[in-house]
Design a protein around this motif. Structure first.
Motif, PDB file in Angstrom:
ATOM      1  N   MET A 157      62.835  19.030  55.064  1.00  0.00           N
ATOM      2  CA  MET A 157      61.820  18.433  55.937  1.00  0.00           C
ATOM      3  C   MET A 157      62.152  18.699  57.409  1.00  0.00           C
ATOM      4  SD  MET A 157      60.571  14.509  55.699  1.00  0.00           S
ATOM      5  CE  MET A 157      58.850  14.171  55.780  1.00  0.00           C
ATOM      6  N   ALA A 158      63.415  18.547  57.766  1.00  0.00           N
ATOM      7  CA  ALA A 158      63.835  18.801  59.150  1.00  0.00           C
ATOM      8  C   ALA A 158      63.611  20.269  59.526  1.00  0.00           C
ATOM      9  CB  ALA A 158      65.298  18.414  59.330  1.00  0.00           C
ATOM     10  N   GLU A 159      63.943  21.169  58.613  1.00  0.00           N
ATOM     11  CA  GLU A 159      63.755  22.599  58.875  1.00  0.00           C
ATOM     12  C   GLU A 159      62.278  22.946  59.050  1.00  0.00           C
ATOM     13  OE1 GLU A 159      64.408  26.838  56.520  1.00  0.00           O
ATOM     14  OE2 GLU A 159      65.632  25.108  55.952  1.00  0.00           O
ATOM     15  N   LEU A 160      61.430  22.421  58.176  1.00  0.00           N
ATOM     16  CA  LEU A 160      59.999  22.696  58.271  1.00  0.00           C
ATOM     17  C   LEU A 160      59.379  22.050  59.510  1.00  0.00           C
ATOM     18  CD1 LEU A 160      59.102  22.371  54.502  1.00  0.00           C
ATOM     19  CD2 LEU A 160      59.046  24.467  55.875  1.00  0.00           C
ATOM     20  N   ALA A 161      59.829  20.847  59.863  1.00  0.00           N
ATOM     21  CA  ALA A 161      59.329  20.193  61.082  1.00  0.00           C
ATOM     22  C   ALA A 161      59.708  21.010  62.311  1.00  0.00           C
ATOM     23  CB  ALA A 161      59.877  18.774  61.177  1.00  0.00           C
ATOM     24  N   LEU A 204      59.898  24.103  62.464  1.00  0.00           N
ATOM     25  CA  LEU A 204      59.003  25.261  62.475  1.00  0.00           C
ATOM     26  C   LEU A 204      57.562  24.881  62.824  1.00  0.00           C
ATOM     27  CD1 LEU A 204      60.345  27.093  59.298  1.00  0.00           C
ATOM     28  CD2 LEU A 204      60.641  27.790  61.697  1.00  0.00           C
ATOM     29  N   GLY A 205      57.320  23.573  63.062  1.00  0.00           N
ATOM     30  CA  GLY A 205      56.005  23.136  63.491  1.00  0.00           C
ATOM     31  C   GLY A 205      55.145  22.484  62.431  1.00  0.00           C
ATOM     32  N   HIS A 206      55.670  22.326  61.220  1.00  0.00           N
ATOM     33  CA  HIS A 206      54.882  21.668  60.179  1.00  0.00           C
ATOM     34  C   HIS A 206      54.798  20.169  60.459  1.00  0.00           C
ATOM     35  CE1 HIS A 206      54.433  25.137  57.584  1.00  0.00           C
ATOM     36  NE2 HIS A 206      55.696  25.422  57.838  1.00  0.00           N
ATOM     37  N   VAL A 207      53.675  19.578  60.091  1.00  0.00           N
ATOM     38  CA  VAL A 207      53.426  18.156  60.317  1.00  0.00           C
ATOM     39  C   VAL A 207      53.374  17.467  58.954  1.00  0.00           C
ATOM     40  CG1 VAL A 207      51.802  16.478  61.250  1.00  0.00           C
ATOM     41  CG2 VAL A 207      52.147  18.667  62.417  1.00  0.00           C
ATOM     42  N   PHE A 208      54.109  16.366  58.825  1.00  0.00           N
ATOM     43  CA  PHE A 208      54.158  15.635  57.565  1.00  0.00           C
ATOM     44  C   PHE A 208      53.397  14.322  57.699  1.00  0.00           C
ATOM     45  CE2 PHE A 208      57.612  18.546  57.430  1.00  0.00           C
ATOM     46  CZ  PHE A 208      57.755  18.887  56.098  1.00  0.00           C
ATOM     47  N   ARG A 209      52.608  14.012  56.674  1.00  0.00           N
ATOM     48  CA  ARG A 209      51.865  12.741  56.658  1.00  0.00           C
ATOM     49  C   ARG A 209      52.481  11.757  55.682  1.00  0.00           C
ATOM     50  NH1 ARG A 209      45.553  13.800  56.811  1.00  0.00           N
ATOM     51  NH2 ARG A 209      45.545  13.303  59.017  1.00  0.00           N
ATOM     52  N   THR A 210      53.479  12.183  54.908  1.00  0.00           N
ATOM     53  CA  THR A 210      54.129  11.331  53.922  1.00  0.00           C
ATOM     54  C   THR A 210      55.563  11.791  53.716  1.00  0.00           C
ATOM     55  OG1 THR A 210      54.077  10.539  51.643  1.00  0.00           O
ATOM     56  CG2 THR A 210      53.247  12.750  52.008  1.00  0.00           C
ATOM     57  N   ARG A 211      56.385  10.915  53.182  1.00  0.00           N
ATOM     58  CA  ARG A 211      57.730  11.301  52.774  1.00  0.00           C
ATOM     59  C   ARG A 211      57.787  11.541  51.274  1.00  0.00           C
ATOM     60  NH1 ARG A 211      61.994  10.728  55.896  1.00  0.00           N
ATOM     61  NH2 ARG A 211      63.300   9.963  54.224  1.00  0.00           N
ATOM     62  N   ALA A 223      57.524  13.557  48.085  1.00  0.00           N
ATOM     63  CA  ALA A 223      57.631  14.949  47.683  1.00  0.00           C
ATOM     64  C   ALA A 223      57.913  15.880  48.859  1.00  0.00           C
ATOM     65  CB  ALA A 223      56.376  15.418  46.937  1.00  0.00           C
ATOM     66  N   ALA A 224      57.944  15.366  50.071  1.00  0.00           N
ATOM     67  CA  ALA A 224      58.249  16.150  51.262  1.00  0.00           C
ATOM     68  C   ALA A 224      57.387  17.391  51.380  1.00  0.00           C
ATOM     69  CB  ALA A 224      59.729  16.508  51.316  1.00  0.00           C
ATOM     70  N   ILE A 225      56.108  17.262  51.083  1.00  0.00           N
ATOM     71  CA  ILE A 225      55.174  18.383  51.192  1.00  0.00           C
ATOM     72  C   ILE A 225      54.346  18.199  52.452  1.00  0.00           C
ATOM     73  CG2 ILE A 225      53.223  19.557  50.121  1.00  0.00           C
ATOM     74  CD1 ILE A 225      54.432  18.798  47.440  1.00  0.00           C
TER      75      ILE A 225
END
Length: 85
Positions: free
Chosen positions: A66-70, A72-79, A81-83
């Motif tokens: 999750m930290a790596e994808l964040a 890179l600019g990805h936005v998470f709306r939930t924790r 499944a970390a998708i």
């Protein structure tokens, strides 16, 4: 028909359901809330809505992913499944 099929699994996920239907495909999901009790509605979608996924399982190393994808600019709306969405 998809809703009826999904309803037969209510005992496996009594906390909610979700559906995604488009030509040629239908996804159904039952939810058993364990992590992120209010934010884990599925199906989950990527940022532009072009990818839909239902997920039943656990990603054990979700925190570093999750930290790596964040980063890179990805936005998470939930924790759940970390998708990203």
């Amino acid at each position: 028909m998809l809703e009826r099929m999904n309803a037969t699994q209510t005992h496996r996920g009594p906390d909610g359901d979700g559906f995604h239907v488009e030509p040629g495909v239908g996804l159904g999901h039952r939810r058993l809330s364990i992590i992120d009790l209010t934010g884990g509605k599925q199906p989950l979608y990527n940022e532009d809505g072009s990818v839909a996924v239902t997920f039943n399982g656990e990603i054990y190393n979700f925190q570093p992913l999750m930290a790596e994808l964040a980063a890179l600019g990805h936005v998470f709306r939930t924790r759940c499944a970390a998708i990203p969405r």
